[in-house]
Design a protein around this motif. Structure first.
Motif, short mmCIF file in Angstrom:
data_model
loop_
_atom_site.label_atom_id
_atom_site.label_comp_id
_atom_site.label_asym_id
_atom_site.label_seq_id
_atom_site.Cartn_x
_atom_site.Cartn_y
_atom_site.Cartn_z
N LYS A 141 4.61 50.55 39.66
CA LYS A 141 4.75 50.50 41.13
C LYS A 141 5.58 49.30 41.55
O LYS A 141 6.48 49.41 42.39
N ARG A 142 5.28 48.15 40.99
CA ARG A 142 6.03 46.94 41.34
C ARG A 142 7.49 47.03 40.92
O ARG A 142 8.38 46.51 41.58
N LEU A 143 7.70 47.69 39.81
CA LEU A 143 9.05 47.83 39.26
C LEU A 143 9.85 48.92 39.97
O LEU A 143 11.08 48.92 39.94
N GLY A 144 9.14 49.85 40.61
CA GLY A 144 9.81 50.94 41.31
C GLY A 144 10.24 52.06 40.38
O GLY A 144 11.28 52.69 40.59
N HIS B 75 14.26 32.71 30.90
CA HIS B 75 14.37 32.20 29.54
C HIS B 75 15.59 32.77 28.81
O HIS B 75 16.08 32.17 27.85
N PHE B 76 16.07 33.92 29.25
CA PHE B 76 17.24 34.55 28.62
C PHE B 76 18.55 33.98 29.16
O PHE B 76 19.55 33.96 28.46
N ILE B 77 18.55 33.56 30.41
CA ILE B 77 19.79 33.13 31.06
C ILE B 77 20.47 31.96 30.34
O ILE B 77 21.68 32.02 30.11
N THR C 50 16.50 48.23 35.32
CA THR C 50 15.04 48.33 35.20
C THR C 50 14.53 47.31 34.20
O THR C 50 13.54 46.61 34.45
N LEU C 51 15.21 47.18 33.08
CA LEU C 51 14.81 46.22 32.05
C LEU C 51 14.90 44.78 32.57
O LEU C 51 13.95 44.00 32.43
N PHE C 52 16.00 44.45 33.21
CA PHE C 52 16.17 43.09 33.73
C PHE C 52 15.18 42.79 34.85
O PHE C 52 14.66 41.68 34.95
N THR C 53 14.91 43.78 35.69
CA THR C 53 13.93 43.59 36.76
C THR C 53 12.53 43.38 36.19
O THR C 53 11.77 42.55 36.69
N ALA C 54 12.21 44.12 35.14
CA ALA C 54 10.91 43.95 34.49
C ALA C 54 10.78 42.52 33.95
O ALA C 54 9.75 41.86 34.14
N LEU C 55 11.82 42.04 33.29
CA LEU C 55 11.80 40.67 32.77
C LEU C 55 11.66 39.66 33.91
O LEU C 55 10.92 38.68 33.80
N GLU C 56 12.33 39.92 35.02
CA GLU C 56 12.27 39.02 36.17
C GLU C 56 10.87 39.01 36.79
O GLU C 56 10.32 37.95 37.10
N LEU C 57 10.27 40.20 36.97
CA LEU C 57 8.94 40.29 37.55
C LEU C 57 7.89 39.55 36.72
O LEU C 57 6.91 39.03 37.25
#
Length: 96
Positions: free
Chosen positions: A30-33, A65-67, A52-59
């Motif tokens: 739900k949070r990820l959409g 840590h990847f940046i 979706t993957l990057f948003t999941a990591l961000e949430l």
């Protein structure tokens, strides 16, 4: 398992461990959409949309840590020698 498949599996495991500390797959979806099936696929190392993957990591607070790693790699590549370009079409004869 190496390369992209291994990377996706490792990132999926990381997401699953971090997500399971605070919420279930349904809440995270739900949070990820996205749907629960997408979260399941991501956590099991299957490919999903990169946003979706990057948003999941961000949430989950993991993207930060990847940046630095990506910035480091980009700096190395940006300073590497450039590939020579092919001759432009102007350099080729048009005799047919």
């Amino acid at each position: 398992m190496n390369g992209a498949d291994g990377f996706l599996k490792t990132v999926g495991d990381l997401i699953k461990r971090q997500r399971s500390l605070t919420m279930d797959q349904q809440d995270f979806a739900k949070r990820l959409g996205c749907g629960v099936n997408t979260v399941y696929r991501m956590e099991n190392g299957h490919s999903v949309n990169s946003l979706t993957l990057f948003t999941a990591l961000e949430l989950l607070g993991l993207l930060e840590h990847f940046i630095p790693v990506l910035d480091d790699q980009y700096a190395r590549v940006a300073n590497a020698p450039q590939r020579k370009r092919r001759k432009t079409s102007e350099d080729f004869s048009n005799d047919f």
